[in-house]
Motif scaffolding. Structure first.
Motif, PDB file in Angstrom:
ATOM      1  N   UNK A  22       0.995  -1.223  -0.041  1.00 13.66           N
ATOM      2  CA  UNK A  22      -0.204  -0.194  -0.030  1.00 13.66           C
ATOM      3  C   UNK A  22       1.076   1.161  -0.173  1.00 13.66           C
ATOM      4  N   UNK A  23       1.531   1.110   0.657  1.00 11.39           N
ATOM      5  CA  UNK A  23       2.579   2.555   1.274  1.00 11.39           C
ATOM      6  C   UNK A  23       3.845   2.515  -0.315  1.00 11.39           C
ATOM      7  N   UNK A  24       3.798   1.738  -0.665  1.00 10.70           N
ATOM      8  CA  UNK A  24       4.818   1.763  -2.128  1.00 10.70           C
ATOM      9  C   UNK A  24       4.241   1.506  -3.838  1.00 10.70           C
ATOM     10  N   UNK A  25       2.561   1.577  -2.909  1.00  9.47           N
ATOM     11  CA  UNK A  25       2.070   1.567  -4.500  1.00  9.47           C
ATOM     12  C   UNK A  25       1.938   2.309  -5.160  1.00  9.47           C
ATOM     13  N   UNK A  26       2.821   3.645  -5.435  1.00  7.92           N
ATOM     14  CA  UNK A  26       3.253   4.335  -7.305  1.00  7.92           C
ATOM     15  C   UNK A  26       4.563   3.920  -7.604  1.00  7.92           C
ATOM     16  N   UNK A  27       5.972   3.685  -6.675  1.00  5.43           N
ATOM     17  CA  UNK A  27       6.749   2.670  -6.963  1.00  5.43           C
ATOM     18  C   UNK A  27       6.541   2.081  -7.596  1.00  5.43           C
ATOM     19  N   UNK A  28       4.996   1.413  -6.926  1.00  2.37           N
ATOM     20  CA  UNK A  28       4.829  -0.827  -7.936  1.00  2.37           C
ATOM     21  C   UNK A  28       4.454  -0.125  -8.756  1.00  2.37           C
ATOM     22  N   UNK A  29       3.674   0.548  -9.468  1.00  2.00           N
ATOM     23  CA  UNK A  29       2.884   1.360 -10.920  1.00  2.00           C
ATOM     24  C   UNK A  29       3.637   1.539 -11.525  1.00  2.00           C
ATOM     25  N   UNK A  30       4.686   2.108 -10.919  1.00  2.00           N
ATOM     26  CA  UNK A  30       6.073   2.297 -12.242  1.00  2.00           C
ATOM     27  C   UNK A  30       7.337   1.740 -11.940  1.00  2.00           C
ATOM     28  N   UNK A  31       7.458   0.863 -11.460  1.00  2.00           N
ATOM     29  CA  UNK A  31       7.904  -0.491 -11.751  1.00  2.00           C
ATOM     30  C   UNK A  31       7.486  -1.628 -12.859  1.00  2.00           C
TER      31      UNK A  31
END
Length: 363
Positions: A22-31
């Motif tokens: 949840x906290x890493x959601x934007x990074x996950x989308x980017x990756x």
């Protein structure tokens, strides 16, 4: 963790299973090369919002966000809730290039997905499931729907998400009942597809009930691998995907007859699997020892194995409304031993009635 892929050509999408997702959601989308639009709509319910909405909003700081909450429970997976969300989207002038994020369990995911499928003929959709049942089942595969008084999931569409993000830490706030409900779908995967998963569930049943993070993450990932493979082979449920409905024909009848919400979905599926297994035993396709093994595992997982007392007419009334009915015939998923299953409509109604009665009196 390395993403799992649901392979559907140009509509393929990743499933991410990772703690703190949840906290890493934007990074996950980017990756995963998923560009988030400026307008984001988060659909959630009151209970989930208390635990996880602030974390997701903080991660998405800088985006234009509309948060829409619905009530918590199966009764809110309705046309009234669908209209409520649609009205807010229209009032807020949400554009066609927005994305809808479902933050919640199966009710939220199914409801938000149906909205995404139909708002302006379709907008992007992301699943962030927060229950075990949604993690391993409803968040993957693109089934979206709302219920009707005549039956469960009768109004809906196949509409695949762009991304599924699963944070096992979300399971820590689930009630024991809701957590166990998800375990019914986990057991189902072992029965229809993977005897090694079934053996692992038996071996680690106490650790699973205690929600040990590493074991739970591995179980979720394996279930998603199975679901992804089945969906890729049969997206529209014309063949193998129908096997995922083991226990559901009986289970949906239990849910509808008892009143939506009286039995959780997983509880009803567990009792439905027992009826299907008893039917298989009578057909000579499951050994009595295998039936007993399945029954004991469900008991160990804290799930009901005795269906409610319903007269045969009521059972058939609801089973005939099941979406697997074809040419007027009710089709049943029958386990073949433990690790395989088949779909059939060639079963005498008397044998079905007898299996239900035996499941009621078994001990």
């Amino acid at each position: 963790m390395k993403p799992l892929m649901v392979e559907l050509g140009e509509r393929s999408y990743p499933i991410i299973v990772a703690p703190n997702a949840l906290a890493d959601f934007p990074q996950i989308c980017q990756e995963n090369r998923i560009a988030l639009p400026k307008q984001l709509v988060i659909v959630t319910n009151d209970t989930v919002a208390q635990h996880y909405l602030a974390t997701l909003q903080a991660a998405l700081a800088g985006y234009q966000m509309l948060v829409i909450t619905v009530g918590d429970g199966e009764s809110f997976k309705s046309l009234a809730s669908y209209e409520h969300i649609m009205s807010q989207l229209i009032a807020a002038n949400i554009s066609r290039d927005a994305a809808i994020i479902a933050l919640g369990g199966g009710v939220v995911g199914d409801l938000a997905g149906f909205v995404a499928a139909t708002y302006q003929r379709g907008v992007d959709f992301i699943q962030i499931p927060t229950t075990l049942l949604a993690d391993v089942d409803s968040s993957v595969g693109g089934k979206t729907a709302v219920n009707h008084p005549g039956g469960k999931n009768l109004i809906g569409a196949f509409y695949q998400p762009r991304l599924v993000v699963i944070d096992p830490n979300c399971l820590l706030t689930l009630s024991d009942r809701d957590y166990r409900s998800g375990l019914a779908e986990v057991v189902k995967y072992g029965v229809i597809y993977d005897p090694e998963l079934l053996a692992s569930l038996e071996q680690h049943s106490q650790a699973i009930l205690q929600r040990q993070p590493d074991i739970i993450a591995a179980v979720i990932r394996r279930c998603c691998e199975i679901k992804a493979a089945i969906v890729a082979a049969d997206e529209r449920e014309q063949g193998a995907r129908a096997l995922l409905n083991l226990g559901h024909t009986f289970g949906h009848a239990i849910e509808a007859a008892a009143g939506l919400g009286e039995w959780t979905h997983g509880e009803a599926v567990a009792a439905g699997m027992i009826i299907a297994a008893k039917l298989s035993e009578q057909l000579g396709e499951m050994q009595t020892s295998e039936y007993r093994r399945l029954r004991q595992l469900l008991v160990d997982m804290g799930l009901p194995v005795t269906p409610p007392q319903l007269d045969p007419q009521t059972w058939w009334q609801y089973m005939r409304r099941d979406k697997k009915v074809k040419a007027g015939a009710v089709r049943f998923v029958i386990p073949v031993g433990l690790g395989q299953a088949r779909l059939t409509s060639d079963i005498a109604p008397e044998l079905v009635d007898q299996s239900i009665q035996q499941a009621l009196t078994d001990s």
